[in-house]
Enzyme design. Structure first.
Site, PDB file in Angstrom:
ATOM      1  N   HIS A 120       0.842  -1.201   0.000  1.00  0.00           N
ATOM      2  CA  HIS A 120       0.000   0.000   0.000  1.00  0.00           C
ATOM      3  C   HIS A 120       0.876   1.249   0.000  1.00  0.00           C
ATOM      4  CE1 HIS A 120      -3.472  -2.518   1.248  1.00  0.00           C
ATOM      5  NE2 HIS A 120      -4.183  -1.554   0.693  1.00  0.00           N
ATOM      6  N   LYS A 124      -0.661   5.021   4.458  1.00  0.00           N
ATOM      7  CA  LYS A 124      -1.587   4.108   5.152  1.00  0.00           C
ATOM      8  C   LYS A 124      -1.171   3.940   6.605  1.00  0.00           C
ATOM      9  CE  LYS A 124      -4.099  -0.199   4.711  1.00  0.00           C
ATOM     10  NZ  LYS A 124      -5.350   0.485   5.027  1.00  0.00           N
TER      11      LYS A 124
HETATM   12  N1  NAP Z   1     -13.215  -0.507   3.090  1.00  0.00           N
HETATM   13  C1  NAP Z   1     -12.532  -0.051   2.049  1.00  0.00           C
HETATM   14  O1  NAP Z   1     -12.709  -0.507   0.914  1.00  0.00           O
HETATM   15  C2  NAP Z   1     -11.534   1.041   2.246  1.00  0.00           C
HETATM   16  C3  NAP Z   1     -10.879   1.625   1.165  1.00  0.00           C
HETATM   17  C4  NAP Z   1     -10.004   2.693   1.397  1.00  0.00           C
HETATM   18  C5  NAP Z   1      -9.816   3.148   2.684  1.00  0.00           C
HETATM   19  N2  NAP Z   1     -10.444   2.535   3.704  1.00  0.00           N
HETATM   20  C6  NAP Z   1     -10.355   3.005   5.092  1.00  0.00           C
HETATM   21  O2  NAP Z   1     -11.146   4.181   5.173  1.00  0.00           O
HETATM   22  C7  NAP Z   1     -10.593   5.045   6.153  1.00  0.00           C
HETATM   23  C8  NAP Z   1     -10.360   6.417   5.540  1.00  0.00           C
HETATM   24  O3  NAP Z   1      -9.367   6.318   4.536  1.00  0.00           O
HETATM   25  P1  NAP Z   1      -8.749   7.622   3.872  1.00  0.00           P
HETATM   26  O4  NAP Z   1      -7.591   7.158   3.076  1.00  0.00           O
HETATM   27  O5  NAP Z   1      -9.808   8.434   3.227  1.00  0.00           O
HETATM   28  O6  NAP Z   1      -8.213   8.352   5.188  1.00  0.00           O
HETATM   29  P2  NAP Z   1      -7.876   9.891   5.392  1.00  0.00           P
HETATM   30  O7  NAP Z   1      -7.406  10.512   4.133  1.00  0.00           O
HETATM   31  O8  NAP Z   1      -7.025   9.948   6.625  1.00  0.00           O
HETATM   32  O9  NAP Z   1      -9.317  10.550   5.689  1.00  0.00           O
HETATM   33  C9  NAP Z   1      -9.990  10.331   6.901  1.00  0.00           C
HETATM   34  C10 NAP Z   1     -11.016  11.448   7.031  1.00  0.00           C
HETATM   35  O10 NAP Z   1     -11.764  11.231   8.223  1.00  0.00           O
HETATM   36  C11 NAP Z   1     -11.795  12.428   8.964  1.00  0.00           C
HETATM   37  N3  NAP Z   1     -11.842  12.109  10.401  1.00  0.00           N
HETATM   38  C12 NAP Z   1     -11.052  11.246  11.074  1.00  0.00           C
HETATM   39  N4  NAP Z   1     -11.380  11.239  12.378  1.00  0.00           N
HETATM   40  C13 NAP Z   1     -12.398  12.126  12.518  1.00  0.00           C
HETATM   41  C14 NAP Z   1     -13.163  12.569  13.631  1.00  0.00           C
HETATM   42  N5  NAP Z   1     -12.930  12.081  14.875  1.00  0.00           N
HETATM   43  N6  NAP Z   1     -14.128  13.466  13.408  1.00  0.00           N
HETATM   44  C15 NAP Z   1     -14.349  13.945  12.163  1.00  0.00           C
HETATM   45  N7  NAP Z   1     -13.663  13.576  11.081  1.00  0.00           N
HETATM   46  C16 NAP Z   1     -12.704  12.665  11.255  1.00  0.00           C
HETATM   47  C17 NAP Z   1     -10.500  13.129   8.621  1.00  0.00           C
HETATM   48  O11 NAP Z   1     -10.642  14.499   8.887  1.00  0.00           O
HETATM   49  P3  NAP Z   1      -9.350  15.443   9.028  1.00  0.00           P
HETATM   50  O12 NAP Z   1      -8.844  15.646   7.635  1.00  0.00           O
HETATM   51  O13 NAP Z   1      -9.925  16.669   9.667  1.00  0.00           O
HETATM   52  O14 NAP Z   1      -8.372  14.720   9.886  1.00  0.00           O
HETATM   53  C18 NAP Z   1     -10.390  12.832   7.131  1.00  0.00           C
HETATM   54  O15 NAP Z   1     -11.175  13.734   6.391  1.00  0.00           O
HETATM   55  C19 NAP Z   1      -9.334   4.342   6.666  1.00  0.00           C
HETATM   56  O16 NAP Z   1      -9.672   3.584   7.802  1.00  0.00           O
HETATM   57  C20 NAP Z   1      -8.958   3.401   5.546  1.00  0.00           C
HETATM   58  O17 NAP Z   1      -8.231   2.282   5.984  1.00  0.00           O
HETATM   59  C21 NAP Z   1     -11.295   1.508   3.518  1.00  0.00           C
END
Ligand code: NAP
Length: 225
Positions: A120, A124
């Site tokens: 990845h 990540k």
């Molecule tokens: N299931 C799937 O197929 C799949 C695919 C891809 C990713 N994922 C998972 O999805 C999640 C997000 O991935 P990502 O790459 O988009 O991560 P990311 O870029 O870190 O985005 C996370 C988002 O959530 C917000 N956030 C986190 N904690 C918060 C809180 N307590 N209150 C409000 N907002 C909050 C963050 O806001 P800020 O910017 O303000 O910090 C950011 O906008 C991860 O766990 C990843 O492993 C899953």
């Protein structure tokens, strides 16, 4: 993921973004106008999303990986009162791969050495990936093992790789490999939207992408509801 999801929903004529939750915004007010919630935040965010979805009784699709035991328990408890899809990988290809390695493991048993490897992007946060763990858990359960202790995990963080997974099953004389690679994270977005559209028609319960794709699926007639 959140931004890509909102952009995709905006492009679909039959779907509308009811609102986007940002730090400090009122989640309960936002849910008042929603038919379904899709959560791609991080574990601490998921805790808030789960309790808000339960309070508002709104179906929830959650794709956040790296949840701890207490957070997973809250997902299970929420699914007693609302329809909930939780899956650490929303891609259709991984759902097929999971099904394939489960079947292979059930047939081959514990005589094969299994390695689950993943690559990845460097941003990540969790390692091994939620998907690697999910594949390992599926293999262990198909082999009748209580945990993933008998499975080797390998994780590499490199550049901007969106997600590669490979499961290898080996004896001294045979090697069987299953591999999946995505070129864009858009596949997770499309899987999450598909899950949300399916979920709003389901009763309360905990579902995965296996249910979204294969529940009500008749391989002979290719009928899918
Ligand atoms: N299931 C799937 O197929 C799949 C695919 C891809 C990713 N994922 C998972 O999805 C999640 C997000 O991935 P990502 O790459 O988009 O991560 P990311 O870029 O870190 O985005 C996370 C988002 O959530 C917000 N956030 C986190 N904690 C918060 C809180 N307590 N209150 C409000 N907002 C909050 C963050 O806001 P800020 O910017 O303000 O910090 C950011 O906008 C991860 O766990 C990843 O492993 C899953």
């Amino acid at each position: 993921m959140g931004q890509a999801l909102a952009a995709s929903i905006e492009r679909q004529s039959d779907l509308t973004v009811a609102g986007i939750w940002r730090r400090g915004s009122d989640l309960a007010a936002l849910l008042a106008d929603a038919d379904v919630v899709i959560d791609f935040s991080l574990p601490e965010g998921t805790e808030l999303v789960v309790s808000a979805a339960v309070a508002a009784r709104i179906p929830l699709v959650c794709g956040v990986s790296g949840l701890n035991e207490a957070q997973m328990l809250s997902i299970q408890q929420a699914a007693e009162s609302l329809p909930l899809v939780y899956d650490r990988n929303m891609s259709l290809g991984i759902a097929i791969l999971e099904r394939s390695v489960r079947e292979a493991s059930a047939s081959l048993g514990g005589d094969f050495d299994v390695t689950v490897s993943e690559v990845h992007h460097v941003h990540k946060k969790d390692s091994p990936s939620g998907t690697a763990l999910k594949l390992g858990e599926a293999i262990a359960s198909a082999r009748g093992e209580s945990g993933t202790g008998g499975i080797k995990f390998e994780a590499e963080r490199r550049g901007e790789v969106p997600g590669d997974h490979e499961v290898t099953m080996r004896t001294a004389t045979e090697t069987l490999s299953f591999a999946h690679s995505v070129t864009t994270r858009q596949v997770f977005v499309e899987g999450a939207i598909r899950a949300a559209q399916w979920l709003v028609r389901q009763p309360a319960g905990l579902y995965s992408m296996q249910d979204v794709l294969f529940r009500n699926y008749d391989p002979a007639g290719n009928s899918r509801k």
